[in-house]
Design a protein around this motif. Structure first.
Motif, PDB file in Angstrom:
ATOM      1  N   TYR A   1       0.845  -1.115  -0.003  1.00  0.00           N
ATOM      2  CA  TYR A   1       0.039  -0.290  -0.115  1.00  0.00           C
ATOM      3  C   TYR A   1       0.923   1.106   0.042  1.00  0.00           C
ATOM      4  O   TYR A   1       2.000   1.277   0.560  1.00  0.00           O
ATOM      5  CB  TYR A   1      -0.980   0.073   1.252  1.00  0.00           C
TER       6      TYR A   1
ATOM      7  N   TRP B   1      -2.565   5.278   6.829  1.00  0.00           N
ATOM      8  CA  TRP B   1      -3.472   5.276   5.722  1.00  0.00           C
ATOM      9  C   TRP B   1      -2.752   5.188   4.307  1.00  0.00           C
ATOM     10  O   TRP B   1      -1.541   5.934   4.148  1.00  0.00           O
ATOM     11  CB  TRP B   1      -4.294   6.644   5.752  1.00  0.00           C
TER      12      TRP B   1
ATOM     13  N   LYS C   1      -4.140   1.223  -2.166  1.00  0.00           N
ATOM     14  CA  LYS C   1      -3.559  -0.141  -2.815  1.00  0.00           C
ATOM     15  C   LYS C   1      -2.559   0.028  -4.023  1.00  0.00           C
ATOM     16  O   LYS C   1      -2.843   0.946  -4.855  1.00  0.00           O
ATOM     17  CB  LYS C   1      -4.848  -1.020  -3.259  1.00  0.00           C
TER      18      LYS C   1
ATOM     19  N   ASP D   1      -4.327   0.191  -7.418  1.00  0.00           N
ATOM     20  CA  ASP D   1      -5.248   1.341  -7.700  1.00  0.00           C
ATOM     21  C   ASP D   1      -4.463   2.602  -7.909  1.00  0.00           C
ATOM     22  O   ASP D   1      -5.052   3.656  -8.094  1.00  0.00           O
ATOM     23  CB  ASP D   1      -6.109   1.427  -6.274  1.00  0.00           C
TER      24      ASP D   1
ATOM     25  N   PRO E   1      -9.408   5.086  -4.033  1.00  0.00           N
ATOM     26  CA  PRO E   1      -9.894   4.889  -2.599  1.00  0.00           C
ATOM     27  C   PRO E   1      -8.750   4.836  -1.352  1.00  0.00           C
ATOM     28  O   PRO E   1      -7.605   4.500  -2.227  1.00  0.00           O
ATOM     29  CB  PRO E   1     -10.738   3.301  -2.393  1.00  0.00           C
TER      30      PRO E   1
ATOM     31  N   TRP F   1      -7.204   3.326   2.173  1.00  0.00           N
ATOM     32  CA  TRP F   1      -7.565   2.343   3.390  1.00  0.00           C
ATOM     33  C   TRP F   1      -6.800   2.736   4.471  1.00  0.00           C
ATOM     34  O   TRP F   1      -5.578   3.326   4.387  1.00  0.00           O
ATOM     35  CB  TRP F   1      -7.098   1.087   2.660  1.00  0.00           C
TER      36      TRP F   1
ATOM     37  N   TRP G   1      -6.571  -4.050   6.976  1.00  0.00           N
ATOM     38  CA  TRP G   1      -7.037  -2.818   6.234  1.00  0.00           C
ATOM     39  C   TRP G   1      -8.514  -2.595   6.220  1.00  0.00           C
ATOM     40  O   TRP G   1      -9.249  -3.789   6.137  1.00  0.00           O
ATOM     41  CB  TRP G   1      -6.458  -3.094   5.009  1.00  0.00           C
ATOM     42  N   GLN G   2      -8.928  -1.438   6.274  1.00  0.00           N
ATOM     43  CA  GLN G   2     -10.296  -1.019   6.423  1.00  0.00           C
ATOM     44  C   GLN G   2     -10.526   0.302   5.420  1.00  0.00           C
ATOM     45  O   GLN G   2      -9.691   1.034   5.376  1.00  0.00           O
ATOM     46  CB  GLN G   2     -10.971  -0.956   7.843  1.00  0.00           C
ATOM     47  N   LEU G   3     -11.658   0.131   4.389  1.00  0.00           N
ATOM     48  CA  LEU G   3     -11.751   1.175   3.840  1.00  0.00           C
ATOM     49  C   LEU G   3     -12.294   2.525   4.449  1.00  0.00           C
ATOM     50  O   LEU G   3     -13.041   2.420   5.169  1.00  0.00           O
ATOM     51  CB  LEU G   3     -12.807   1.018   2.728  1.00  0.00           C
ATOM     52  N   GLU G   4     -11.487   3.633   4.156  1.00  0.00           N
ATOM     53  CA  GLU G   4     -11.613   4.703   4.970  1.00  0.00           C
ATOM     54  C   GLU G   4     -12.269   5.823   4.245  1.00  0.00           C
ATOM     55  O   GLU G   4     -13.355   6.447   4.507  1.00  0.00           O
ATOM     56  CB  GLU G   4     -10.072   5.188   5.221  1.00  0.00           C
TER      57      GLU G   4
ATOM     58  N   ASN H   1     -14.150   6.739   0.059  1.00  0.00           N
ATOM     59  CA  ASN H   1     -14.105   6.146  -1.647  1.00  0.00           C
ATOM     60  C   ASN H   1     -13.299   6.808  -2.398  1.00  0.00           C
ATOM     61  O   ASN H   1     -12.896   6.077  -3.447  1.00  0.00           O
ATOM     62  CB  ASN H   1     -15.511   6.158  -1.875  1.00  0.00           C
TER      63      ASN H   1
END
Length: 228
Positions: free
Chosen positions: A75, A88, A91, A94, A101, A103, A114-117, A119
């Motif tokens: 990341y 934070w 990816k 990406d 996004p 993460w 990892w959690q989506l923070e 969009n």
């Protein structure tokens, strides 16, 4: 209104002054070292607002360009929580996107979680500008860690606009045309357990304090009073 304009308005910056960005040559050198091009929206942010410490370093911290780098699981890391509990990034797969996004790693380098923070990168940067603002980046700020009564929540919902695109189940943020912000912490029982407010306008701040009938834990203007 663009994300950059929203942040500029919240912090009452003069849009004609572009003195908060890194130089193109600085970013180009970092990109050569990383062997990639930064996503367009992240790059644009570094060129315009990234050096403003009130926006980017009052609580959580935006990395300097030379600090940007990859985690063990690839990341691209560019922001960290003030105690380094969360980091934070974007990816690796990406990075070709203009506005990818973001993460958050709530684990460790060895055992990542990892959690989506957000969009998009821009929405994440707006979220951080608001979080940092209510925690000291904005000149006038206050917070309370008491249970916030339903009638206060009702007043907020009626008088301010929810920023739905950066809200999660445990956090709700409201604004009045990005001239002031209110952030609410929500627990699993739907109770509001904390509130944070901020603005760079004294008159608006006084109105916020008067409108919200809350026992405040901290009010920034009281620091000025303590000096005398």
């Amino acid at each position: 209104m663009t994300i950059s304009q929203k942040i500029t308005q919240l912090y009452n910056l003069d849009e004609s002054i572009n003195s908060f960005g890194y130089e193109e040559v600085e970013l180009a050198e970092v990109e050569r070292g990383l062997e990639l091009n930064l996503p367009e929206k992240l790059r644009a942010y570094y060129l315009t607002l990234a050096k403003n410490t009130s926006i980017n370093n009052a609580h959580n911290n935006l990395f300097k360009p030379t600090e940007i780098g990859f985690s063990n699981d690839m990341y691209l890391m560019f922001y960290e929580e003030n105690q380094s509990v969360v980091n934070w990034g974007i990816k690796h797969t990406d990075l070709q996107l203009n506005n990818p996004p973001v993460w958050g790693n709530y684990g460790s380098n060895e055992l990542p979680d990892w959690q989506l923070e957000a969009n998009t990168t821009e929405l994440f940067l707006l979220l951080m500008a608001i979080v940092n603002g209510t925690l000291g980046g904005l000149k006038y700020n206050a917070n309370s860690f008491e249970i916030i009564q339903p009638e206060v929540i009702k007043t907020i919902k009626m008088s301010w606009t929810e920023i739905e695109e950066i809200n999660w189940s445990n956090q709700k943020i409201y604004t009045n045309d990005f001239k002031e912000v209110i952030s609410l912490s929500i627990d699993e029982k739907e109770n509001c357990t904390a509130i944070f407010i901020g603005t760079n306008n004294k008159h608006r701040f006084d109105n916020l304090i008067d409108s919200l009938k809350i026992k405040w834990s901290y009010i920034s203007t009281e620091d000025d009073e303590d000096v005398y």
